[in-house]
Design a protein around this motif. Structure first.
Motif, PDB file in Angstrom:
ATOM      1  N   PHE A  52     122.316   9.690  -8.748  1.00  0.00           N
ATOM      2  CA  PHE A  52     122.666   8.317  -8.379  1.00  0.00           C
ATOM      3  C   PHE A  52     121.399   7.555  -7.987  1.00  0.00           C
ATOM      4  O   PHE A  52     121.194   6.414  -8.383  1.00  0.00           O
ATOM      5  N   THR A  53     120.562   8.191  -7.198  1.00  0.00           N
ATOM      6  CA  THR A  53     119.326   7.571  -6.741  1.00  0.00           C
ATOM      7  C   THR A  53     118.390   7.298  -7.916  1.00  0.00           C
ATOM      8  O   THR A  53     117.765   6.237  -7.978  1.00  0.00           O
ATOM      9  N   ALA A  54     118.308   8.233  -8.855  1.00  0.00           N
ATOM     10  CA  ALA A  54     117.467   8.038 -10.037  1.00  0.00           C
ATOM     11  C   ALA A  54     117.957   6.854 -10.860  1.00  0.00           C
ATOM     12  O   ALA A  54     117.156   6.081 -11.393  1.00  0.00           O
ATOM     13  N   ALA A  55     119.264   6.679 -10.951  1.00  0.00           N
ATOM     14  CA  ALA A  55     119.820   5.536 -11.678  1.00  0.00           C
ATOM     15  C   ALA A  55     119.395   4.237 -11.000  1.00  0.00           C
ATOM     16  O   ALA A  55     119.042   3.263 -11.669  1.00  0.00           O
ATOM     17  N   GLY A  56     119.409   4.219  -9.682  1.00  0.00           N
ATOM     18  CA  GLY A  56     118.986   3.036  -8.944  1.00  0.00           C
ATOM     19  C   GLY A  56     117.523   2.719  -9.175  1.00  0.00           C
ATOM     20  O   GLY A  56     117.147   1.559  -9.337  1.00  0.00           O
ATOM     21  N   LYS A  57     116.684   3.739  -9.242  1.00  0.00           N
ATOM     22  CA  LYS A  57     115.253   3.529  -9.489  1.00  0.00           C
ATOM     23  C   LYS A  57     115.018   3.014 -10.905  1.00  0.00           C
ATOM     24  O   LYS A  57     114.196   2.127 -11.129  1.00  0.00           O
ATOM     25  N   ALA A  58     115.751   3.550 -11.884  1.00  0.00           N
ATOM     26  CA  ALA A  58     115.622   3.070 -13.266  1.00  0.00           C
ATOM     27  C   ALA A  58     116.053   1.619 -13.369  1.00  0.00           C
ATOM     28  O   ALA A  58     115.421   0.813 -14.060  1.00  0.00           O
ATOM     29  N   ALA A  59     117.106   1.261 -12.667  1.00  0.00           N
ATOM     30  CA  ALA A  59     117.584  -0.122 -12.672  1.00  0.00           C
ATOM     31  C   ALA A  59     116.540  -1.041 -12.056  1.00  0.00           C
ATOM     32  O   ALA A  59     116.341  -2.166 -12.531  1.00  0.00           O
ATOM     33  N   ALA A  60     115.850  -0.582 -11.034  1.00  0.00           N
ATOM     34  CA  ALA A  60     114.825  -1.386 -10.382  1.00  0.00           C
ATOM     35  C   ALA A  60     113.672  -1.701 -11.324  1.00  0.00           C
ATOM     36  O   ALA A  60     113.033  -2.738 -11.203  1.00  0.00           O
ATOM     37  N   GLU A  61     113.445  -0.830 -12.294  1.00  0.00           N
ATOM     38  CA  GLU A  61     112.360  -1.026 -13.248  1.00  0.00           C
ATOM     39  C   GLU A  61     112.724  -1.980 -14.383  1.00  0.00           C
ATOM     40  O   GLU A  61     111.879  -2.313 -15.206  1.00  0.00           O
ATOM     41  N   ALA A  62     113.959  -2.454 -14.418  1.00  0.00           N
ATOM     42  CA  ALA A  62     114.425  -3.302 -15.517  1.00  0.00           C
ATOM     43  C   ALA A  62     114.123  -4.781 -15.305  1.00  0.00           C
ATOM     44  O   ALA A  62     114.458  -5.601 -16.149  1.00  0.00           O
TER      45      ALA A  62
END
Length: 157
Positions: free
Chosen positions: A20-30
């Motif tokens: 879940f946390t990794a998904a949040g970090k990937a979203a932050a990079e968008a």
């Protein structure tokens, strides 16, 4: 109050929550603005009654430079003059998606169109992912009765 489960010590929970946390970090990079992301996370958490996440995202937003005035007005964003049109579109999408069971057919087309007016495709993906992820975190924390008030910014970095 003590949590029903210690999600921060349980190895199975750790394996699940890291995704879940990794998904949040990937979203932050968008390219979704961090301020918009934090407002969305805070608003969904308010709607879901997740004290832990309200505490966390209020503190994280303030730590990132968000003003106290804007944080205090998130719950009343429609009446407030301190949010941009893009932030308003993101907050409306957040409310509709968080309350998805309340509306037949899910998120109304006009709500989606307004968000699409302000965010490119990658930002929309990040916004959708942020909304979905925070709703999952809210539900987990509410189920286990995760207490609020002890979080410090950067604690889970």
């Amino acid at each position: 109050m003590e949590a029903r489960l210690d999600l921060f010590a349980n190895p199975v929970a750790g394996k699940i929550l890291k995704h879940f946390t990794a998904a949040g970090k990937a979203a932050a990079e968008a390219g979704l603005p961090e301020s918009t992301r934090e407002l969305v996370l805070l608003r969904a958490s308010q709607i879901n009654g997740c004290g832990f996440c309200v505490d966390m995202h209020t503190k994280d937003a303030a730590h990132a430079g968000e003003t106290a005035q804007r944080l205090h007005l998130v719950a009343a964003w429609r009446e407030a003059t301190v949010f941009t049109d893009a932030e308003r579109a993101a907050l409306e999408l957040t409310e509709q998606a968080t309350r998805i069971a309340d509306a037949a057919g899910g998120v109304p087309d006009e709500v989606w169109a307004d968000a699409a007016k302000h965010f490119d495709e990658n930002q929309l993906v990040a916004l959708v992912a942020a909304i979905a992820t925070i709703n999952a975190f809210n539900r987990i924390n509410v189920m286990v009765q995760q207490p609020a008030g002890w979080y410090r910014p950067g604690q889970f970095a």
